[in-house]
Write an enzyme that holds these catalytic residues in place. Structure first.
Site, PDB file in Angstrom:
ATOM      1  N   GLU A   1      -5.940   9.463   9.738  1.00 17.07           N
ATOM      2  CA  GLU A   1      -4.565   9.294  10.411  1.00 17.07           C
ATOM      3  C   GLU A   1      -4.270  10.191  11.568  1.00 17.07           C
ATOM      4  O   GLU A   1      -3.440  10.022  12.440  1.00 17.07           O
ATOM      5  CB  GLU A   1      -3.390   9.612   9.146  1.00 17.07           C
ATOM      6  CG  GLU A   1      -3.530   8.891   8.151  1.00 17.07           C
ATOM      7  CD  GLU A   1      -2.182   8.385   7.276  1.00 17.07           C
ATOM      8  OE1 GLU A   1      -1.200   9.361   7.611  1.00 17.07           O
ATOM      9  OE2 GLU A   1      -2.181   7.624   6.713  1.00 17.07           O
TER      10      GLU A   1
ATOM     11  N   CYS B   1     -11.348   3.207  -0.624  1.00 20.92           N
ATOM     12  CA  CYS B   1      -9.930   3.893   0.045  1.00 20.92           C
ATOM     13  C   CYS B   1      -9.996   2.920   1.148  1.00 20.92           C
ATOM     14  O   CYS B   1     -10.674   2.892   1.816  1.00 20.92           O
ATOM     15  CB  CYS B   1      -9.993   5.368   0.357  1.00 20.92           C
ATOM     16  SG  CYS B   1      -8.415   5.900   0.997  1.00 20.92           S
ATOM     17  N   THR B   2      -8.581   2.349   1.548  1.00 22.85           N
ATOM     18  CA  THR B   2      -8.172   1.821   2.322  1.00 22.85           C
ATOM     19  C   THR B   2      -8.561   2.455   3.720  1.00 22.85           C
ATOM     20  O   THR B   2      -8.578   1.635   4.914  1.00 22.85           O
ATOM     21  CB  THR B   2      -6.626   1.431   2.401  1.00 22.85           C
ATOM     22  OG1 THR B   2      -5.991   2.609   2.192  1.00 22.85           O
ATOM     23  CG2 THR B   2      -6.302   0.576   1.339  1.00 22.85           C
ATOM     24  N   HIS B   3      -8.666   3.703   4.197  1.00 25.29           N
ATOM     25  CA  HIS B   3      -8.506   4.251   5.342  1.00 25.29           C
ATOM     26  C   HIS B   3     -10.073   4.425   5.663  1.00 25.29           C
ATOM     27  O   HIS B   3     -10.443   4.393   6.756  1.00 25.29           O
ATOM     28  CB  HIS B   3      -8.046   5.773   5.330  1.00 25.29           C
ATOM     29  CG  HIS B   3      -6.574   5.918   5.050  1.00 25.29           C
ATOM     30  ND1 HIS B   3      -5.859   5.275   4.207  1.00 25.29           N
ATOM     31  CD2 HIS B   3      -5.691   6.619   6.035  1.00 25.29           C
ATOM     32  CE1 HIS B   3      -4.563   5.725   4.341  1.00 25.29           C
ATOM     33  NE2 HIS B   3      -4.421   6.457   5.565  1.00 25.29           N
TER      34      HIS B   3
ATOM     35  N   CYS C   1      -4.321  -1.037  -2.027  1.00 23.70           N
ATOM     36  CA  CYS C   1      -4.527   0.323  -1.981  1.00 23.70           C
ATOM     37  C   CYS C   1      -5.162   0.710  -3.347  1.00 23.70           C
ATOM     38  O   CYS C   1      -5.022   0.042  -4.448  1.00 23.70           O
ATOM     39  CB  CYS C   1      -3.149   1.061  -2.413  1.00 23.70           C
ATOM     40  SG  CYS C   1      -2.997   2.721  -2.781  1.00 23.70           S
ATOM     41  N   ASN C   2      -6.465   1.413  -3.101  1.00 24.19           N
ATOM     42  CA  ASN C   2      -7.286   1.827  -4.415  1.00 24.19           C
ATOM     43  C   ASN C   2      -6.537   2.421  -5.309  1.00 24.19           C
ATOM     44  O   ASN C   2      -6.771   2.213  -6.614  1.00 24.19           O
ATOM     45  CB  ASN C   2      -8.683   2.381  -3.673  1.00 24.19           C
ATOM     46  CG  ASN C   2      -9.391   1.573  -3.109  1.00 24.19           C
ATOM     47  OD1 ASN C   2     -10.084   1.053  -3.515  1.00 24.19           O
ATOM     48  ND2 ASN C   2      -9.183   1.388  -1.638  1.00 24.19           N
ATOM     49  N   THR C   3      -5.821   3.460  -5.146  1.00 23.93           N
ATOM     50  CA  THR C   3      -5.028   4.375  -5.884  1.00 23.93           C
ATOM     51  C   THR C   3      -4.052   3.704  -6.918  1.00 23.93           C
ATOM     52  O   THR C   3      -4.327   3.697  -8.171  1.00 23.93           O
ATOM     53  CB  THR C   3      -4.622   5.315  -5.006  1.00 23.93           C
ATOM     54  OG1 THR C   3      -5.365   6.067  -4.206  1.00 23.93           O
ATOM     55  CG2 THR C   3      -3.976   6.481  -6.246  1.00 23.93           C
TER      56      THR C   3
ATOM     57  N   TYR D   1      -0.322   8.350  -2.137  1.00 22.11           N
ATOM     58  CA  TYR D   1      -0.573   8.401  -3.326  1.00 22.11           C
ATOM     59  C   TYR D   1      -1.753   9.003  -4.317  1.00 22.11           C
ATOM     60  O   TYR D   1      -1.699   9.354  -5.526  1.00 22.11           O
ATOM     61  CB  TYR D   1      -0.460   6.772  -3.778  1.00 22.11           C
ATOM     62  CG  TYR D   1       0.479   6.071  -3.723  1.00 22.11           C
ATOM     63  CD1 TYR D   1       1.841   6.557  -3.342  1.00 22.11           C
ATOM     64  CD2 TYR D   1       0.676   4.668  -4.403  1.00 22.11           C
ATOM     65  CE1 TYR D   1       2.823   5.619  -3.044  1.00 22.11           C
ATOM     66  CE2 TYR D   1       1.680   3.875  -4.200  1.00 22.11           C
ATOM     67  CZ  TYR D   1       2.946   4.457  -3.663  1.00 22.11           C
ATOM     68  OH  TYR D   1       4.026   3.470  -3.441  1.00 22.11           O
ATOM     69  N   GLY D   2      -2.806   9.316  -3.368  1.00 21.05           N
ATOM     70  CA  GLY D   2      -3.996   9.731  -3.980  1.00 21.05           C
ATOM     71  C   GLY D   2      -4.182  11.012  -4.385  1.00 21.05           C
ATOM     72  O   GLY D   2      -4.985  11.018  -5.280  1.00 21.05           O
TER      73      GLY D   2
ATOM     74  N   ASP E   1       0.886  -1.232  -0.131  1.00 20.57           N
ATOM     75  CA  ASP E   1      -0.077   0.006  -0.127  1.00 20.57           C
ATOM     76  C   ASP E   1       0.975   1.156  -0.060  1.00 20.57           C
ATOM     77  O   ASP E   1       2.020   1.125   0.201  1.00 20.57           O
ATOM     78  CB  ASP E   1      -0.907  -0.066   1.214  1.00 20.57           C
ATOM     79  CG  ASP E   1      -1.713   1.301   1.329  1.00 20.57           C
ATOM     80  OD1 ASP E   1      -2.147   1.757   0.314  1.00 20.57           O
ATOM     81  OD2 ASP E   1      -1.780   1.603   2.405  1.00 20.57           O
ATOM     82  N   SER E   2       0.486   2.323  -0.209  1.00 22.67           N
ATOM     83  CA  SER E   2       1.089   3.699  -0.468  1.00 22.67           C
ATOM     84  C   SER E   2       1.438   3.820   1.168  1.00 22.67           C
ATOM     85  O   SER E   2       2.307   4.648   1.403  1.00 22.67           O
ATOM     86  CB  SER E   2       0.169   4.872  -0.660  1.00 22.67           C
ATOM     87  OG  SER E   2      -1.068   4.867   0.054  1.00 22.67           O
TER      88      SER E   2
HETATM   89  N1  DGL Z   1      -4.130   3.719   0.288  1.00 23.45           N
HETATM   90  C1  DGL Z   1      -4.830   4.898  -0.495  1.00 23.45           C
HETATM   91  C2  DGL Z   1      -5.951   4.362  -1.142  1.00 23.45           C
HETATM   92  O1  DGL Z   1      -6.486   3.460  -1.003  1.00 23.45           O
HETATM   93  C3  DGL Z   1      -5.100   6.100   0.442  1.00 23.45           C
HETATM   94  C4  DGL Z   1      -4.056   6.883   0.947  1.00 23.45           C
HETATM   95  C5  DGL Z   1      -3.290   7.460  -0.382  1.00 23.45           C
HETATM   96  O2  DGL Z   1      -3.563   8.628  -0.885  1.00 23.45           O
HETATM   97  O3  DGL Z   1      -2.073   7.017  -0.602  1.00 23.45           O
HETATM   98  O4  DGL Z   1      -6.379   5.185  -2.139  1.00 23.45           O
END
Ligand code: DGL
Length: 285
Positions: free
Chosen positions: A165, A197-199, A84-86, A53-54, A21-22
Site C-alpha cells: 500500500e 493474499c490479494t496484495h 479476499c483470502n482472509t 481484516y488480516g 474485499d477488505s
Molecule cells: N485482502 C486481504 C487478504 O487477501 C489482505 C488485506 C487485509 O488484511 O485485509 O487476505
C-alpha cells in the site's frame, strides 16, 4: 456444492457479478475477472474503512463479510466472488449458508492449482496472520492431493500489505523483509508458492527474482478461472469497456492511484457507502 444445477443459465443472466474485499486488494482479483469475463458487469465493494481484516478475529471477519455480501445482494448480483483470502478463509461457509446466490472464494481454486503445479510436493503458502492460522490452505491442498504426499509450508507475511500500500514493491527494505519471510520456505525446498493474499501479486516480480525456480500461484487468477468455468463462459477476443460499479466504505485521495495499480487500468471515482448503511442492510435481510 452442486455446481451444475446452481450455475445453470447464469451466462445468460444479465445481473452483475458482486465482488468484495477488505479494501483495495480485491481489485487484483477483479482484474482477472474483467479480463476473462469482459462481457459481464461487476459491482465491487472495498471495505476500506475497516481494512485490514488480516489481523482480526474470525468472528469479526465473519460479521464484516456478511455485511459486505448483504450490500452486494441489494445490487441484485447473480454471484459473489469473495476477493479476499482472509474472508475466504474465515467466512466462506457462513456466506454460502446464508447467501441466495453462488459464492466463490479465492482459497480453494489456488490450493487446487498448486497441487497440479508442484513437482516435488513441497508447496509454500504465504498470507495474512488470520489466513495462515485458519489452516484453510493446508486443508484445501490436502483435500486435492489425490493420495499424493504433499507438504505445505506456511508463512504469515503481515508486513507485505502495508509495504504494497506504500508502493514499495521492490525497495531494498521490501526485499530484506521478503528474504526473511521466505528463508524457512526456501530451506524446505518449495517448488510452488501460493500468493495467499490479494496484495501479494503486486510483489510478484520481486518474489520471482528471489525465487527464480519457484512457480508462483496468483489466487485471483485461479478464482477468476473458477468463475469463468462456473458461468460456462467462452473466451472472447472482442474488446469491451469494463463495466465496474465501485463502492468503498471510506475514500481517501490515495485510493484512486492505488486502485489503478491493483486493477492495471484507470478506474472511475468510487461511491462511498457508510458502514452504518452496510450494517442496516444486513439486519434488514
Ligand atoms: N485482502 C486481504 C487478504 O487477501 C489482505 C488485506 C487485509 O488484511 O485485509 O487476505
Amino acid at each position: 456444492m452442486e455446481r451444475d444445477s446452481i450455475f445453470a443459465d447464469m451466462l445468460f443472466d444479465s445481473r452483475p457479478i458482486g465482488v468484495f474485499d477488505s479494501g483495495i486488494g480485491g481489485l487484483s482479483v477483479l482484474k482477472h475477472l474483467v479480463r476473462l469475463l469482459p462481457q459481464e458487469r461487476f459491482v465491487y465493494l472495498g471495505d476500506t474503512a475497516r481494512v485490514p481484516y488480516g489481523n482480526r478475529s474470525a468472528e469479526t471477519v465473519r460479521l464484516y463479510s456478511s455485511q459486505c455480501a448483504s450490500f452486494l445482494l441489494t445490487h441484485d448480483v447473480k454471484m459473489i466472488v469473495v476477493a479476499c483470502n482472509t474472508a475466504s478463509a474465515l467466512a466462506l461457509d457462513t456466506l454460502r449458508a446464508t447467501c441466495s446466490v453462488p459464492v466463490i472464494g479465492v482459497i480453494e481454486p489456488a490450493a487446487r492449482r498448486s497441487t497440479s503445479e508442484t513437482v516435488n510436493g513441497h508447496i509454500g503458502v504465504i498470507g495474512t496472520r488470520a489466513t495462515i492460522s485458519s489452516d484453510s490452505y493446508a486443508q484445501s491442498i490436502e483435500a486435492h492431493s489425490d493420495g499424493r504426499s504433499l507438504f505445505v509450508h506456511s508463512q504469515p507475511c503481515p508486513l507485505f500489505v502495508p509495504l504494497v500500500e506504500e508502493g514499495w514493491l521492490d525497495s531494498p527494505a521490501t526485499r530484506l523483509i521478503a528474504e526473511e519471510y521466505l528463508r524457512p520456505l526456501i530451506a524446505n525446498g518449495i517448488d510452488t508458492l501460493v500468493l495467499g493474499c490479494t496484495h501479494y501479486p503486486l510483489l510478484g516480480p520481486m518474489l520471482s527474482s528471489l525465487l527464480p525456480l519457484v512457480k508462483l500461484i496468483d489466487c485471483g487468477e485461479c478464482a477468476a478461472h473458477d468463475a469463468f468455468d462456473a458461468l460456462g463462459a467462452v473466451h472472447q477476443d472482442v474488446l469491451h469497456t469494463p463495466q465496474i460499479s465501485l463502492y468503498v466504505t471510506d475514500h481517501t485521495p490515495a485510493f484512486t492511484l492505488m486502485a489503478r495499480q491493483f486493477l492495471g487500468m484507470p478506474i472511475d471515482e468510487p461511491v462511498r457507502v457508510s458502514i452504518d448503511n452496510l450494517a442496516r442492510r444486513t439486519s434488514e435481510r
